[in-house]
Design a protein around this motif. Structure first.
Motif, PDB file in Angstrom:
ATOM      1  N   VAL A  19       0.759  -1.280   0.065  1.00  0.00           N
ATOM      2  CA  VAL A  19       0.088   0.065   0.236  1.00  0.00           C
ATOM      3  C   VAL A  19       0.711   1.186   0.009  1.00  0.00           C
ATOM      4  CG1 VAL A  19      -1.929  -1.094   0.982  1.00  0.00           C
ATOM      5  CG2 VAL A  19      -0.097  -0.151   2.367  1.00  0.00           C
ATOM      6  N   ASP A  20       0.246   2.423  -0.583  1.00  0.00           N
ATOM      7  CA  ASP A  20       0.833   3.670  -0.605  1.00  0.00           C
ATOM      8  C   ASP A  20       0.897   4.560   0.563  1.00  0.00           C
ATOM      9  OD1 ASP A  20       1.846   3.042  -3.348  1.00  0.00           O
ATOM     10  OD2 ASP A  20      -0.338   3.107  -3.962  1.00  0.00           O
ATOM     11  N   GLY A  21       0.040   4.066   1.604  1.00  0.00           N
ATOM     12  CA  GLY A  21      -0.309   5.015   2.834  1.00  0.00           C
ATOM     13  C   GLY A  21      -1.382   4.327   3.524  1.00  0.00           C
ATOM     14  N   HIS A  23      -2.729 -10.147  23.481  1.00  0.00           N
ATOM     15  CA  HIS A  23      -2.782  -8.956  22.692  1.00  0.00           C
ATOM     16  C   HIS A  23      -1.302  -8.337  23.056  1.00  0.00           C
ATOM     17  CE1 HIS A  23      -7.241  -8.347  22.419  1.00  0.00           C
ATOM     18  NE2 HIS A  23      -6.742  -9.069  21.760  1.00  0.00           N
ATOM     19  N   GLU A  24      -0.827  -7.903  21.898  1.00  0.00           N
ATOM     20  CA  GLU A  24       0.365  -7.150  22.088  1.00  0.00           C
ATOM     21  C   GLU A  24       0.461  -5.921  21.239  1.00  0.00           C
ATOM     22  OE1 GLU A  24       5.232  -7.685  21.134  1.00  0.00           O
ATOM     23  OE2 GLU A  24       3.928  -9.479  21.372  1.00  0.00           O
ATOM     24  N   PRO A  25      -0.196  -4.742  21.531  1.00  0.00           N
ATOM     25  CA  PRO A  25      -0.516  -3.492  20.828  1.00  0.00           C
ATOM     26  C   PRO A  25       0.745  -3.333  20.059  1.00  0.00           C
ATOM     27  CG  PRO A  25      -1.409  -3.206  22.903  1.00  0.00           C
ATOM     28  CD  PRO A  25      -0.494  -4.549  23.058  1.00  0.00           C
ATOM     29  N   ARG A  26       0.627  -3.153  18.714  1.00  0.00           N
ATOM     30  CA  ARG A  26       1.857  -2.731  17.673  1.00  0.00           C
ATOM     31  C   ARG A  26       1.340  -1.848  16.825  1.00  0.00           C
ATOM     32  NH1 ARG A  26       2.288  -8.384  17.722  1.00  0.00           N
ATOM     33  NH2 ARG A  26       1.471  -8.540  15.623  1.00  0.00           N
ATOM     34  N   LEU A  27       2.399  -0.958  16.176  1.00  0.00           N
ATOM     35  CA  LEU A  27       2.146   0.123  15.123  1.00  0.00           C
ATOM     36  C   LEU A  27       2.942  -0.152  14.036  1.00  0.00           C
ATOM     37  CD1 LEU A  27       1.516   3.242  17.287  1.00  0.00           C
ATOM     38  CD2 LEU A  27      -0.301   1.808  16.307  1.00  0.00           C
ATOM     39  N   ARG A  28       3.648  -1.393  13.945  1.00  0.00           N
ATOM     40  CA  ARG A  28       4.508  -1.585  12.839  1.00  0.00           C
ATOM     41  C   ARG A  28       3.779  -2.132  11.707  1.00  0.00           C
ATOM     42  NH1 ARG A  28       9.770  -1.413  12.196  1.00  0.00           N
ATOM     43  NH2 ARG A  28      10.944  -3.031  10.762  1.00  0.00           N
ATOM     44  N   LEU A  29       3.702  -1.102  10.535  1.00  0.00           N
ATOM     45  CA  LEU A  29       3.003  -1.604   9.532  1.00  0.00           C
ATOM     46  C   LEU A  29       3.856  -2.112   8.330  1.00  0.00           C
ATOM     47  CD1 LEU A  29       0.413   1.341   9.480  1.00  0.00           C
ATOM     48  CD2 LEU A  29       0.089  -0.789  10.421  1.00  0.00           C
ATOM     49  N   LYS A  30       4.312  -3.485   8.168  1.00  0.00           N
ATOM     50  CA  LYS A  30       5.067  -3.764   7.476  1.00  0.00           C
ATOM     51  C   LYS A  30       4.688  -3.770   6.076  1.00  0.00           C
ATOM     52  CE  LYS A  30       7.686  -6.458  10.566  1.00  0.00           C
ATOM     53  NZ  LYS A  30       8.022  -8.087  10.819  1.00  0.00           N
ATOM     54  N   CYS A  31       3.526  -3.452   5.727  1.00  0.00           N
ATOM     55  CA  CYS A  31       2.828  -3.578   4.372  1.00  0.00           C
ATOM     56  C   CYS A  31       3.087  -2.058   3.961  1.00  0.00           C
ATOM     57  CB  CYS A  31       1.289  -3.805   4.359  1.00  0.00           C
ATOM     58  SG  CYS A  31       0.257  -2.570   5.599  1.00  0.00           S
ATOM     59  N   LEU A  32       3.433  -1.274   4.301  1.00  0.00           N
ATOM     60  CA  LEU A  32       3.537   0.019   3.796  1.00  0.00           C
ATOM     61  C   LEU A  32       4.848   0.247   2.836  1.00  0.00           C
ATOM     62  CD1 LEU A  32       3.060   2.789   6.727  1.00  0.00           C
ATOM     63  CD2 LEU A  32       1.371   2.245   4.826  1.00  0.00           C
ATOM     64  N   ALA A  33       4.592   0.897   1.956  1.00  0.00           N
ATOM     65  CA  ALA A  33       5.805   0.898   0.927  1.00  0.00           C
ATOM     66  C   ALA A  33       6.755   2.036   1.495  1.00  0.00           C
ATOM     67  CB  ALA A  33       5.471   1.504  -0.489  1.00  0.00           C
ATOM     68  N   LEU A  56       3.136   9.246  10.594  1.00  0.00           N
ATOM     69  CA  LEU A  56       4.310   8.421  10.616  1.00  0.00           C
ATOM     70  C   LEU A  56       4.856   8.338   9.325  1.00  0.00           C
ATOM     71  CD1 LEU A  56       3.005   5.569  13.135  1.00  0.00           C
ATOM     72  CD2 LEU A  56       4.327   7.970  13.830  1.00  0.00           C
ATOM     73  N   THR A  57       6.075   8.461   8.971  1.00  0.00           N
ATOM     74  CA  THR A  57       6.800   7.799   7.870  1.00  0.00           C
ATOM     75  C   THR A  57       7.391   6.499   8.003  1.00  0.00           C
ATOM     76  OG1 THR A  57       7.100  10.327   7.251  1.00  0.00           O
ATOM     77  CG2 THR A  57       8.405   8.756   6.145  1.00  0.00           C
ATOM     78  N   CYS A  58       7.429   5.864   6.855  1.00  0.00           N
ATOM     79  CA  CYS A  58       8.067   4.442   7.049  1.00  0.00           C
ATOM     80  C   CYS A  58       9.171   4.598   6.217  1.00  0.00           C
ATOM     81  CB  CYS A  58       6.924   3.426   6.341  1.00  0.00           C
ATOM     82  SG  CYS A  58       7.765   1.836   6.079  1.00  0.00           S
TER      83      CYS A  58
END
Length: 283
Positions: free
Chosen positions: A114-116, A134-144, A194-196
């Motif tokens: 995904v682009d964003g 449950h382990e809350p995470r914000l690591r969106l590996k799907c982001l370009a 956030l910026t990946c």
């Protein structure tokens, strides 16, 4: 002050058929979601080349925010944990693809797809650990690489905001919190931008809006900036530690528990003279 929904029940339980339909049929909520989604899309700072982008809507609900993405010419994938919300999205024939899943347990998308990503009023639910897994995470590996994620959040306290932002920073993101109308108790809005990876689009820090604005909030509670208590979950009190004597739990305790299990319909071995007898410490 109305109760925050994330403090009442887990999202998949709170947003049942009745609550999901009530949420989606509110003209006020529809207007709020449209405004917040437009602002999130603005903060994404997508290239102005007219090329449609594939975006991820995390906590998409019944597709109200996704409609804004469609109106702006983008394609989108929506993820939500509430089956009732997704059912209404299907009834409304939204244009995005819908996924049933828990954003706190990973997204299951190939890296760089995904682009964003945007999320409207959903990420604060991650601060509640409803299950041991449950382990809350914000690591969106799907982001370009270079893509942005914009999460509109309602943190319960300053410390909860720092908890969410700190988790994002530790996961390898760059960015910060953009606050619109910071001096207004009703119009104040917070966006985690956030910026990946290395930036491939404009990485200049967005500026928050200031000035007067009509009330735009689907969270009736006002935040207390002085409250620095991190609330992991107000729905569950800490479990009391069971007192265990040096002699162990004893035969009477074991028999009581076995009887409770029998009343629940569980298969329980019969009581014998060996029940709860301590074994000798030898091989």
């Amino acid at each position: 002050m109305a109760n925050r929904p994330e403090l009442i029940a887990p999202p998949e339980i709170f947003y049942d058929d009745t609550e999901a339909r009530k949420y989606t049929s509110s003209s006020r909520i529809i207007d709020i979601q449209a405004k917040l989604s437009e602002r999130a899309l603005e903060l994404l700072a997508l290239p102005g080349d007219g090329v449609p982008r594939l975006l991820l809507d995390i906590g998409c609900g019944s597709g109200l925010s996704g409609e804004t993405l469609s109106e702006n010419g983008h394609q989108w994938i929506g993820l939500d944990i509430s089956q009732s919300m997704l059912n209404i999205a299907l009834e409304r024939e939204v244009e995005g693809d819908l996924l049933l899943g828990d954003m706190g347990q990973g997204l299951g998308l190939r890296p760089g797809v995904v682009d964003g990503a945007i999320s409207i009023s959903a990420v604060q639910w991650l601060c509640n650990a409803d299950k041991a897994s449950h382990e809350p995470r914000l690591r969106l590996k799907c982001l370009a690489r270079g893509a942005r994620a914009v999460f509109q959040i309602y943190p319960e306290s300053v410390a909860q905001r720092e908890l969410i932002l700190g988790a994002a920073m530790r996961a390898g993101f760059a960015g910060g919190v953009v606050v619109d109308y910071p001096h207004s108790s009703k119009s104040r809005k917070e966006f985690l931008v956030l910026t990946c990876g290395p930036p491939s689009i404009s990485s200049e820090a967005p500026k928050g809006k200031v000035g007067d604005m009509e009330s735009c909030s689907d969270d009736e509670s006002s935040g207390d900036e002085e409250n620095r208590t991190v609330c992991i979950s107000d729905r569950h009190r800490p479990r009391k530690k069971q007192k265990i004597t040096k002699k162990g739990k004893g035969r009477e305790w074991v028999l009581k528990k076995k009887e409770q299990m029998r009343r629940k319909g569980c298969a329980v071995p019969p009581d014998t003279k060996y029940t709860a007898r301590k074994r000798k410490a030898r091989f």
